[in-house]
Design a protein around this motif. Structure first.
Motif, PDB file in Angstrom:
ATOM      1  N   ILE A 147       9.298   3.646   8.047  1.00  0.00           N
ATOM      2  CA  ILE A 147       8.001   4.266   7.749  1.00  0.00           C
ATOM      3  C   ILE A 147       7.189   4.341   9.027  1.00  0.00           C
ATOM      4  O   ILE A 147       7.226   3.451   9.870  1.00  0.00           O
ATOM      5  CB  ILE A 147       7.221   3.510   6.644  1.00  0.00           C
TER       6      ILE A 147
ATOM      7  N   PRO B  52      -1.776   6.783   3.797  1.00  0.00           N
ATOM      8  CA  PRO B  52      -0.909   7.896   4.217  1.00  0.00           C
ATOM      9  C   PRO B  52       0.211   7.405   5.131  1.00  0.00           C
ATOM     10  O   PRO B  52      -0.032   6.636   6.071  1.00  0.00           O
ATOM     11  CB  PRO B  52      -1.860   8.835   4.962  1.00  0.00           C
TER      12      PRO B  52
ATOM     13  N   TRP C 233      -8.222   8.163   6.624  1.00  0.00           N
ATOM     14  CA  TRP C 233      -8.117   7.281   5.459  1.00  0.00           C
ATOM     15  C   TRP C 233      -9.165   6.166   5.537  1.00  0.00           C
ATOM     16  O   TRP C 233      -9.806   5.843   4.539  1.00  0.00           O
ATOM     17  CB  TRP C 233      -6.704   6.701   5.396  1.00  0.00           C
TER      18      TRP C 233
ATOM     19  N   HIS D 185       4.603   8.364   6.522  1.00  0.00           N
ATOM     20  CA  HIS D 185       5.743   9.264   6.606  1.00  0.00           C
ATOM     21  C   HIS D 185       6.991   8.404   6.614  1.00  0.00           C
ATOM     22  O   HIS D 185       7.018   7.341   7.241  1.00  0.00           O
ATOM     23  CB  HIS D 185       5.681  10.113   7.879  1.00  0.00           C
ATOM     24  N   LYS D 186       8.025   8.859   5.933  1.00  0.00           N
ATOM     25  CA  LYS D 186       9.234   8.060   5.835  1.00  0.00           C
ATOM     26  C   LYS D 186      10.450   8.892   6.219  1.00  0.00           C
ATOM     27  O   LYS D 186      10.642   9.993   5.729  1.00  0.00           O
ATOM     28  CB  LYS D 186       9.388   7.535   4.407  1.00  0.00           C
TER      29      LYS D 186
ATOM     30  N   TRP E 114       0.830  -1.207   0.000  1.00  0.00           N
ATOM     31  CA  TRP E 114       0.000   0.000   0.000  1.00  0.00           C
ATOM     32  C   TRP E 114       0.866   1.260   0.000  1.00  0.00           C
ATOM     33  O   TRP E 114       0.542   2.233  -0.681  1.00  0.00           O
ATOM     34  CB  TRP E 114      -0.915   0.023   1.221  1.00  0.00           C
ATOM     35  N   THR E 115       1.964   1.244   0.767  1.00  0.00           N
ATOM     36  CA  THR E 115       2.818   2.431   0.816  1.00  0.00           C
ATOM     37  C   THR E 115       3.544   2.642  -0.507  1.00  0.00           C
ATOM     38  O   THR E 115       3.705   3.780  -0.947  1.00  0.00           O
ATOM     39  CB  THR E 115       3.847   2.346   1.962  1.00  0.00           C
ATOM     40  N   SER E 116       3.957   1.543  -1.156  1.00  0.00           N
ATOM     41  CA  SER E 116       4.670   1.718  -2.433  1.00  0.00           C
ATOM     42  C   SER E 116       3.744   2.253  -3.517  1.00  0.00           C
ATOM     43  O   SER E 116       4.189   2.932  -4.433  1.00  0.00           O
ATOM     44  CB  SER E 116       5.318   0.400  -2.873  1.00  0.00           C
ATOM     45  N   CYS E 117       2.455   1.963  -3.411  1.00  0.00           N
ATOM     46  CA  CYS E 117       1.461   2.490  -4.367  1.00  0.00           C
ATOM     47  C   CYS E 117       0.819   3.783  -3.866  1.00  0.00           C
ATOM     48  O   CYS E 117      -0.089   4.309  -4.508  1.00  0.00           O
ATOM     49  CB  CYS E 117       0.370   1.453  -4.608  1.00  0.00           C
ATOM     50  N   HIS E 118       1.260   4.261  -2.707  1.00  0.00           N
ATOM     51  CA  HIS E 118       0.711   5.482  -2.085  1.00  0.00           C
ATOM     52  C   HIS E 118      -0.796   5.381  -1.874  1.00  0.00           C
ATOM     53  O   HIS E 118      -1.531   6.347  -2.074  1.00  0.00           O
ATOM     54  CB  HIS E 118       1.075   6.729  -2.890  1.00  0.00           C
ATOM     55  N   GLN E 119      -1.265   4.218  -1.466  1.00  0.00           N
ATOM     56  CA  GLN E 119      -2.687   4.017  -1.184  1.00  0.00           C
ATOM     57  C   GLN E 119      -3.028   4.350   0.270  1.00  0.00           C
ATOM     58  O   GLN E 119      -4.195   4.491   0.607  1.00  0.00           O
ATOM     59  CB  GLN E 119      -3.088   2.571  -1.468  1.00  0.00           C
TER      60      GLN E 119
END
Length: 119
Positions: free
Chosen positions: A81, A73, A91, A75-76, A66-71
């Motif tokens: 993360i 929210p 969300w 913070h990195k 989900w984070t790699s597809c920005h699905q």
């Protein structure tokens, strides 16, 4: 405030009144201080905490997807993360699927606005 001469006999009654007012004032100040202290601060979640928090308890790999597809929210900082609980709650609420009745009402409103615009 009116001035009143207090006699020696009235002194205990005046002191009692003054102590009651002081206690009342102290209570109000304490309430104000407690309200400012109890303001909820946003909570940071790591990946494991997020997986435990989400209703369907997804696997960590799923959340990474989900984070790699920005699905979702996130913070990195470097390789780490993190997630803000308030953003995750928003969300989750945004992902609400509308019922058939809500979709029909929305479609009817859209058609009504288009008809009024055309004629």
């Amino acid at each position: 405030m009116t001035e009143k001469n207090i006699t020696f006999e009235d002194l205990p009654k005046a002191m009692t009144w003054m102590m009651d007012k002081l206690n009342e004032l102290t209570s109000k100040v304490d309430n104000i201080n407690n309200q400012s202290v109890q303001q909820p601060t946003d909570q940071w979640l790591n990946l494991k905490e997020l997986c435990e928090y989400l209703p369907n308890h997804p696997a960590e790999q799923t959340v990474y997807g989900w984070t790699s597809c920005h699905q979702i929210p996130f913070h990195k900082r470097g390789k780490r993360i993190m997630f803000l609980k308030s953003e995750i709650d928003a969300w989750l609420h945004d992902g609400k699927i509308k019922s058939q009745k809500e979709l029909e009402a929305e479609a009817a409103q859209f058609l009504k606005s288009k008809r009024n615009h055309i004629f």
